[in-house]
Design a protein around this motif. Structure first.
Motif, PDB file in Angstrom:
ATOM      1  N   LEU A  21     -17.439  81.552  22.905  1.00  0.00           N
ATOM      2  CA  LEU A  21     -17.704  81.370  24.332  1.00  0.00           C
ATOM      3  C   LEU A  21     -18.746  82.345  24.872  1.00  0.00           C
ATOM      4  N   GLY A  22     -18.998  83.427  24.167  1.00  0.00           N
ATOM      5  CA  GLY A  22     -20.063  84.332  24.578  1.00  0.00           C
ATOM      6  C   GLY A  22     -19.808  85.035  25.901  1.00  0.00           C
ATOM      7  N   ARG A  23     -18.565  85.336  26.197  1.00  0.00           N
ATOM      8  CA  ARG A  23     -18.249  86.040  27.448  1.00  0.00           C
ATOM      9  C   ARG A  23     -18.638  87.510  27.346  1.00  0.00           C
ATOM     10  N   PRO A  24     -18.997  88.145  28.469  1.00  0.00           N
ATOM     11  CA  PRO A  24     -19.340  89.576  28.426  1.00  0.00           C
ATOM     12  C   PRO A  24     -18.172  90.383  27.871  1.00  0.00           C
ATOM     13  N   VAL A 176     -13.514 101.012  23.427  1.00  0.00           N
ATOM     14  CA  VAL A 176     -13.844 100.042  22.381  1.00  0.00           C
ATOM     15  C   VAL A 176     -14.332  98.744  23.020  1.00  0.00           C
ATOM     16  N   PRO A 177     -15.526  98.258  22.646  1.00  0.00           N
ATOM     17  CA  PRO A 177     -16.035  96.992  23.202  1.00  0.00           C
ATOM     18  C   PRO A 177     -15.358  95.801  22.526  1.00  0.00           C
ATOM     19  N   VAL A 178     -14.609  95.025  23.291  1.00  0.00           N
ATOM     20  CA  VAL A 178     -13.855  93.913  22.710  1.00  0.00           C
ATOM     21  C   VAL A 178     -14.134  92.620  23.466  1.00  0.00           C
ATOM     22  N   VAL A 179     -13.844  91.511  22.792  1.00  0.00           N
ATOM     23  CA  VAL A 179     -13.940  90.196  23.401  1.00  0.00           C
ATOM     24  C   VAL A 179     -12.762  90.032  24.379  1.00  0.00           C
ATOM     25  N   PRO A 180     -13.002  89.561  25.591  1.00  0.00           N
ATOM     26  CA  PRO A 180     -11.871  89.327  26.507  1.00  0.00           C
ATOM     27  C   PRO A 180     -10.858  88.376  25.880  1.00  0.00           C
ATOM     28  N   ARG A 181      -9.594  88.642  26.091  1.00  0.00           N
ATOM     29  CA  ARG A 181      -8.554  87.778  25.530  1.00  0.00           C
ATOM     30  C   ARG A 181      -8.641  86.380  26.146  1.00  0.00           C
ATOM     31  N   LEU A 182      -8.469  85.386  25.306  1.00  0.00           N
ATOM     32  CA  LEU A 182      -8.528  84.005  25.777  1.00  0.00           C
ATOM     33  C   LEU A 182      -7.306  83.687  26.635  1.00  0.00           C
ATOM     34  N   ARG A 183      -7.560  83.044  27.751  1.00  0.00           N
ATOM     35  CA  ARG A 183      -6.473  82.579  28.615  1.00  0.00           C
ATOM     36  C   ARG A 183      -6.140  81.142  28.212  1.00  0.00           C
ATOM     37  N   VAL A 184      -4.899  80.932  27.851  1.00  0.00           N
ATOM     38  CA  VAL A 184      -4.471  79.630  27.349  1.00  0.00           C
ATOM     39  C   VAL A 184      -3.330  79.109  28.211  1.00  0.00           C
ATOM     40  N   GLY A 185      -3.565  77.980  28.854  1.00  0.00           N
ATOM     41  CA  GLY A 185      -2.532  77.352  29.652  1.00  0.00           C
ATOM     42  C   GLY A 185      -1.625  76.494  28.788  1.00  0.00           C
ATOM     43  N   VAL A 186      -0.326  76.591  29.011  1.00  0.00           N
ATOM     44  CA  VAL A 186       0.662  75.828  28.244  1.00  0.00           C
ATOM     45  C   VAL A 186       1.452  74.961  29.213  1.00  0.00           C
ATOM     46  N   ILE A 187       1.492  73.669  28.905  1.00  0.00           N
ATOM     47  CA  ILE A 187       2.194  72.700  29.756  1.00  0.00           C
ATOM     48  C   ILE A 187       3.162  71.914  28.888  1.00  0.00           C
ATOM     49  N   LEU A 324     -13.374  80.183  19.141  1.00  0.00           N
ATOM     50  CA  LEU A 324     -13.836  80.502  20.493  1.00  0.00           C
ATOM     51  C   LEU A 324     -14.082  81.999  20.672  1.00  0.00           C
ATOM     52  N   GLU A 325     -13.378  82.824  19.889  1.00  0.00           N
ATOM     53  CA  GLU A 325     -13.577  84.272  19.966  1.00  0.00           C
ATOM     54  C   GLU A 325     -14.683  84.761  19.042  1.00  0.00           C
ATOM     55  N   GLY A 326     -15.201  83.879  18.184  1.00  0.00           N
ATOM     56  CA  GLY A 326     -16.277  84.279  17.288  1.00  0.00           C
ATOM     57  C   GLY A 326     -15.812  85.113  16.120  1.00  0.00           C
ATOM     58  N   ARG A 327     -14.604  84.874  15.631  1.00  0.00           N
ATOM     59  CA  ARG A 327     -14.080  85.624  14.486  1.00  0.00           C
ATOM     60  C   ARG A 327     -13.612  84.651  13.408  1.00  0.00           C
ATOM     61  N   ALA A 328     -13.538  85.174  12.200  1.00  0.00           N
ATOM     62  CA  ALA A 328     -13.011  84.384  11.086  1.00  0.00           C
ATOM     63  C   ALA A 328     -11.491  84.430  11.130  1.00  0.00           C
ATOM     64  N   LEU A 329     -10.875  83.295  10.881  1.00  0.00           N
ATOM     65  CA  LEU A 329      -9.415  83.236  10.852  1.00  0.00           C
ATOM     66  C   LEU A 329      -8.928  83.718   9.496  1.00  0.00           C
ATOM     67  N   ARG A 330      -8.028  84.665   9.531  1.00  0.00           N
ATOM     68  CA  ARG A 330      -7.464  85.197   8.290  1.00  0.00           C
ATOM     69  C   ARG A 330      -5.998  84.779   8.207  1.00  0.00           C
ATOM     70  N   ARG A 331      -5.668  84.108   7.120  1.00  0.00           N
ATOM     71  CA  ARG A 331      -4.283  83.696   6.903  1.00  0.00           C
ATOM     72  C   ARG A 331      -3.702  84.512   5.752  1.00  0.00           C
ATOM     73  N   ARG A 332      -2.481  84.959   5.924  1.00  0.00           N
ATOM     74  CA  ARG A 332      -1.805  85.709   4.861  1.00  0.00           C
ATOM     75  C   ARG A 332      -1.076  84.718   3.965  1.00  0.00           C
ATOM     76  N   GLN A 333      -1.434  84.704   2.683  1.00  0.00           N
ATOM     77  CA  GLN A 333      -0.871  83.730   1.753  1.00  0.00           C
ATOM     78  C   GLN A 333      -0.293  84.429   0.525  1.00  0.00           C
ATOM     79  N   ILE A 334       0.815  83.903   0.050  1.00  0.00           N
ATOM     80  CA  ILE A 334       1.549  84.475  -1.073  1.00  0.00           C
ATOM     81  C   ILE A 334       1.880  83.361  -2.063  1.00  0.00           C
ATOM     82  N   THR A 335       1.695  83.618  -3.340  1.00  0.00           N
ATOM     83  CA  THR A 335       2.077  82.653  -4.369  1.00  0.00           C
ATOM     84  C   THR A 335       3.549  82.853  -4.728  1.00  0.00           C
ATOM     85  N   ALA A 336       4.316  81.756  -4.742  1.00  0.00           N
ATOM     86  CA  ALA A 336       5.744  81.829  -5.033  1.00  0.00           C
ATOM     87  C   ALA A 336       6.167  80.581  -5.803  1.00  0.00           C
TER      88      ALA A 336
END
Length: 408
Positions: A21-24, A176-187, A324-336
């Protein structure tokens, strides 16, 4: 009829249809920065450490003065002084001299190594015996060994973990310069729903998805805003979505996404933006839909069944937020290894929750049996695995890749 996408296709659409989203950026205190997303790369402006340090308690010395020494024939050095913690060395070593130094102390000028205390002997007359030779750099951290000015320490788009906070502290970054947290509406939608604090009457159930999805959003670093339970009336749903779009970057609807007379989510989404897909070839979670609204905002229609909503939020909403935040999604995965056979013959990717436990041959995954409307079956679950759409099941003992519900 739903024209479904595969889970991978749905993720590709999310990545292609949306952009950061490129927010300040905003500045937050260092102690409040864990879990936030860096808005820009952090580079070092100074040497860390800014002086050469000892890694042991012992004696700083010139390595050449110890060559050939041994317990039988120690190198005898004159004690020139003592380095104190938190202070500069305050002396320079000439050949044949040494200085007592604590762990973390500044190595004096002229010294190029440190011998540990256990391999030294104080004769009590101002001389120190060195019982084993050392090479230059032994037991030392040199100036700038950690970082040098201009080095990139943390990239933009990284979600900050505790170890990152430590690195920022070492660099002296306190705002620390951070991306503003995304506001998410839940209905939550549905005539049958009542708030969790109310006892359901005949034909009613407590709203599970509203609190659960808000908790998932908080775990992902977003700011959820719950707009309450909306009855199955399209005008009421339209009003709630329009309000949410003025106040949030993302809107999540729970329920109302199946194909049916009273399922209004798709119609509302079409009226306010563009429907990108309606249906995913997965079980549970087939009726999930995604739309792109004005200004790059997003709207997701989640299934009403709680287990389906849980999987779809974890799989697709988290990916959307990361995009939307411009980051890579990291998933924690385990072999079982599966503790029992799991069947699948639906023509769709099947997602199963599991309990993880340590077994005699390594990590084991115990599949959870239950229907998509029964959320308590997943209480205490550690994660989930996927059976591909072209597979009729997996045998006991088969190795699976488990994605954990905890953040990576």
């Amino acid at each position: 009829m739903l024209h479904v996408k595969t889970p991978d296709e749905a993720l590709e659409i999310i990545h292609g249809a949306f952009a950061p989203l490129g927010r300040p950026p905003e500045a937050v205190p260092l102690l409040s920065a864990r879990g936030r997303v860096l808005a820009r790369a952090v580079t070092a402006e100074a040497y860390v450490p800014d002086f050469c340090r000892s890694t042991v308690d012992g004696y700083a010395l010139r390595a050449a003065d110890t060559f050939g020494c041994s317990e039988a024939l120690p190198a005898q050095l004159l004690l020139a002084g003592q380095v104190r913690m938190g202070e500069g060395a305050g002396l320079a070593l000439a050949p044949g001299h040494c200085a007592a130094i604590p762990t973390g102390g500044e190595v004096p000028q002229g010294a190029d190594a440190v011998q540990m205390l256990e391999l030294c002997e104080d004769y009590g007359d101002g001389t120190i015996g060195i019982l084993k030779s050392v090479a230059p750099g032994h037991n030392m951290i040199f100036r700038g060994d950690d970082v040098k000015p201009g080095d990139t320490v943390l990239p933009a788009g990284r979600r900050l973990e505790p170890q990152d906070i430590g690195a920022l502290a070492a660099l002296g970054v306190t705002a620390v310069p951070v991306v503003p947290r995304l506001r998410v509406g839940v209905i939550s939608t549905g005539d049958e729903l009542v708030p969790p604090e109310r006892a359901p009457a005949a034909g009613q159930v407590r709203d599970v998805n509203g609190p659960m999805v808000c908790a998932l959003l908080e775990q992902a670093g977003a700011l959820p805003r719950f707009y309450g339970i909306i009855p199955d009336r399209e005008d009421r749903l339209m009003g709630a979505v329009e309000q949410g779009l003025t106040e949030c970057e993302v809107i999540l609807l729970s329920g109302g996404s199946s194909v049916g007379e009273k399922d209004a989510a798709c119609r509302v989404m079409s009226a306010l933006g563009e429907v990108l897909f309606h249906g995913i070839a997965m079980k549970p979670g087939k009726p999930t839909l995604l739309g792109r609204m004005a200004g790059g905002k997003a709207m997701v229609g989640l299934p009403g069944h709680p287990v389906a909503a849980l999987f779809c939020t974890h799989l697709f909403v988290r990916a959307l937020l990361a995009r939307l935040e411009g980051r890579a999604l990291r998933r924690r995965q385990i072999t079982a290894r599966l503790t029992e056979e799991v069947s699948a013959n639906h023509g769709r990717a099947q997602y199963n929750g599991v309990f993880l436990r340590e077994g005699p041959q390594g990590m084991e995954a115990a599949p959870i049996r239950g229907k998509s409307g029964l959320i308590t079956a997943l209480a205490g679950a550690d994660g989930y695995f996927c059976i591909p759409r072209d597979c009729e099941g997996l045998p006991r003992g088969c190795q699976v890749l488990v994605t954990t519900f905890t953040e990576a």
